[in-house]
Structure formats: structure tokens, C-alpha cells
Scaffold this motif. Structure first.
Motif, PDB file in Angstrom:
ATOM      1  N   LEU A 199       0.830  -1.205   0.000  1.00  0.00           N
ATOM      2  CA  LEU A 199       0.000   0.000   0.000  1.00  0.00           C
ATOM      3  C   LEU A 199       0.864   1.253   0.000  1.00  0.00           C
ATOM      4  O   LEU A 199       1.806   1.380   0.783  1.00  0.00           O
ATOM      5  N   LYS A 235      -4.111   5.697   0.814  1.00  0.00           N
ATOM      6  CA  LYS A 235      -5.547   5.561   0.591  1.00  0.00           C
ATOM      7  C   LYS A 235      -6.179   6.941   0.611  1.00  0.00           C
ATOM      8  O   LYS A 235      -5.718   7.853   1.305  1.00  0.00           O
ATOM      9  N   CYS A 294     -10.148   8.345   1.040  1.00  0.00           N
ATOM     10  CA  CYS A 294     -11.547   7.939   1.268  1.00  0.00           C
ATOM     11  C   CYS A 294     -12.434   9.171   1.431  1.00  0.00           C
ATOM     12  O   CYS A 294     -12.095  10.083   2.198  1.00  0.00           O
ATOM     13  N   SER A 340     -10.302  -1.532  -0.563  1.00  0.00           N
ATOM     14  CA  SER A 340     -11.194  -0.383  -0.520  1.00  0.00           C
ATOM     15  C   SER A 340     -12.260  -0.571   0.551  1.00  0.00           C
ATOM     16  O   SER A 340     -12.554   0.350   1.330  1.00  0.00           O
ATOM     17  N   CYS A 350     -11.737   1.949   3.515  1.00  0.00           N
ATOM     18  CA  CYS A 350     -12.656   3.082   3.378  1.00  0.00           C
ATOM     19  C   CYS A 350     -14.100   2.746   3.738  1.00  0.00           C
ATOM     20  O   CYS A 350     -14.926   3.647   3.866  1.00  0.00           O
ATOM     21  N   SER A 408     -13.503   6.542  -3.418  1.00  0.00           N
ATOM     22  CA  SER A 408     -12.337   5.891  -2.830  1.00  0.00           C
ATOM     23  C   SER A 408     -11.211   5.830  -3.847  1.00  0.00           C
ATOM     24  O   SER A 408     -11.447   5.642  -5.047  1.00  0.00           O
ATOM     25  N   ILE A 465      -7.436   3.797  -3.860  1.00  0.00           N
ATOM     26  CA  ILE A 465      -6.472   2.932  -3.195  1.00  0.00           C
ATOM     27  C   ILE A 465      -5.281   2.761  -4.123  1.00  0.00           C
ATOM     28  O   ILE A 465      -5.428   2.270  -5.238  1.00  0.00           O
TER      29      ILE A 465
END
Length: 307
Positions: free
Chosen positions: A39, A42, A44, A114, A118, A125, A127
């Protein structure tokens, strides 16, 4: 004398290519599967949709399924699902240097991430993994500018942080200038190593060449301001990103996770540029040899007339 005059342009091509770009490497380096699915960040939306009949959930599920299925054969895909009241827009993008299996493996993780990161009812969203990213938004959700910065990192541990020595900023800026031009000529992606400074940039798959170039230039300026003299950094804007790192001891066989590495819409990577450059030099050298052989034959034939 005929040989010297005829071969001069090709000889100049060979020498100038080696002199002007002695440390230029254009082939991106692949990462391992675990690094590809790491990752990056993110994003959201704070709002959630109201879905008593489950219509949004069905549309979102259908969108995820479509994106995953398309990732087996494409590296960028954009779609819309749902009805007029429940329209959801979504897309995914993989690094262009990933294989079809790697792209599919990466995108397959995005829907569950996701949901986990989120929630299943957020109206938007994004990601981002090191090998791919996905975003979706309910129709009518406020758009953000393509030049708006989403995420940045400056500095890194390990090989990338071992100092650039004198002239690092000049090396970095030269690499950036290659990058700014490269993303345009390569239609959305460019990656290269210049004197141990590795730079890489990519634009979203449906961004035109001119807009892509402007976006990358904006990201470069952000890097110079935000990261100043950092020996590595990543700048993610809404429609493009760049990453760079200095490797004092030379580039590793596999670069650590840094960012995307190829054009989202299926364009060839910087490897193609390296092949073209190397091929041009090789052809020039071959022509030189042929002309030398031809001139030698002429000399021999000329001598035979006087025997």
C-alpha cells in the motif's frame, strides 16, 4: 580518402551517442510480487451513500468485477455502472512494466482493500499500491484538479539515502528534464537512470500528451519545493506521479518499491527507447564496417588492373 569521408556521419553518430549519454539507462526494473501489492496510500470520501435497497452496493460490486476482469488483458480501464440514480464511475491503472498476471494479481486486491480501508458505502475511494491503483466515485461527487497533490514522501532509508555527493541536484535536475520530455514522447510513461539517479513518471491512461507533460512538470516543481535536497521522493498528483531515488552504490537488480513504471494505456516502456538508441548505433557501426569492406574491395580491384 573515400572511406573517411563517407563513413564520417555514421562514425559521428556512434561516438556522439556514447559521449552525450554515457550514463543513460532507460530500462525500468521489475519488483517482486509482494512489493507490487504494498500500500502506498488511501483516499476515502467522508460521505457515505444511503442504500436501503442495495442498489449502490450492487453497482459497486459490478464495477469491481468489471475492473478485475479487464485487468487480465489491459493496464488501464475506465467504466461506469449502475442506473441514472446509482451511477458509479471507476477505473484502474497498472504499471506498464507489469505482466498481465501481475496486473491482475494487483488489481484483484483493490476491491477488498477499498472495503477494508474506506468502508463499503463511501461515495468515493482511491487505493494506491506500488503496482496499481483504483478509484471510484458516485456520479456527481465533486472532482478535484488534475494538478492537485494527493500524496508525497521525501527521503528514504537504505541505498537511496547514501548521499549524492557534489552535484547531486544538478544530476537530479538533468534526470528530471529527461523525464519531462520522455513522458510526452513515450505517451504517458518514462523511466531512466542518469548517473545513479533513477527517475520515473506516469500519467493516467486517458490524459493527452500535452496535459501529461504539464502534469509531470508540475510534479517536478513540487518535488524541488517539497523535497528540496532529499535523495529520494515521490509526488502523486491527481492525474500523474513522479518518483526519484539516488543510489550511491549503483542501481540494485530489483528496485525497492517506489511507484509505477509504465504507461497505463499500454505504451511501451523506456526499454523501447533504449532498443531504438542501441539499434541506431548498431546499424551505424554495421554500415561503417560494410563501407570499409567495400572500399577495401575497390582498392584491391584497382590494384589488379595494374598487375
Amino acid at each position: 580518402m573515400g572511406f573517411c569521408f563517407s563513413s564520417r556521419p555514421f562514425f559521428f553518430l556512434l561516438i556522439s551517442s556514447l559521449v552525450l549519454f554515457p550514463n543513460l539507462e532507460l530500462s525500468p526494473m521489475a519488483e517482486s510480487g509482494s512489493e507490487i501489492t504494498t500500500l502506498v496510500y488511501k483516499g476515502c470520501a467522508k460521505q457515505a451513500f444511503t442504500d436501503p435497497a442495495g442498489l449502490y452496493s450492487q453497482a459497486l460490486s459490478a464495477m469491481f468485477q468489471t475492473l478485475v476482469s479487464q485487468s487480465m488483458k489491459l493496464k488501464f480501464y475506465k467504466t461506469t455502472t449502475g442506473t441514472a440514480q446509482t451511477t458509479i464511475n471507476g477505473l484502474f491503472q497498472c504499471r506498464g512494466d507489469l505482466s498481465s498476471n501481475e496486473c491482475y494479481s494487483c488489481v484483484s486486491r483493490l476491491s477488498s482493500l477499498s472495503d477494508k480501508l474506506c468502508g463499503s458505502r463511501t461515495i468515493g475511494s482511491r487505493i494506491q499500491l506500488h503496482g496499481c491503483y483504483m478509484l471510484y466515485e458516485v456520479a456527481g461527487f465533486a472532482q478535484i484538479s488534475g494538478m492537485q497533490m494527493l500524496f508525497k514522501t521525501c527521503g528514504a532509508g537504505g541505498a537511496a539515502a547514501n548521499g549524492g555527493g557534489n552535484g547531486f541536484e544538478e544530476k537530479r535536475d538533468t534526470a528530471f528534464s529527461f523525464l519531462e520530455n520522455g513522458v510526452v514522447t513515450n505517451h504517458g510513461f518514462f523511466a531512466m537512470n542518469y548517473q545513479s539517479v533513477y527517475v520515473l513518471g506516469q500519467c493516467e491512461g486517458d490524459v493527452g500528451d500535452s496535459d501529461c507533460g504539464n502534469c509531470i512538470k508540475s510534479a517536478v516543481q513540487r518535488a524541488k519545493i517539497e523535497c528540496v535536497t532529499s535523495k529520494s521522493g515521490q509526488i502523486y498528483l491527481h492525474k500523474c506521479f513522479i518518483t526519484y531515488a539516488y543510489y550511491a552504490n549503483g542501481l540494485p537488480k530489483r528496485l525497492p518499491s517506489s511507484s509505477f513504471s509504465s504507461s497505463s494505456s499500454g505504451q511501451n516502456s523506456g526499454k523501447t527507447v533504449a532498443i531504438i538508441l542501441g539499434g541506431g548505433v548498431g546499424i551505424g557501426f554495421a554500415v561503417i564496417l560494410l563501407m570499409f569492406a567495400r572500399n577495401s574491395m575497390k582498392k584491391r580491384v584497382g590494384k589488379s588492373h595494374f598487375i
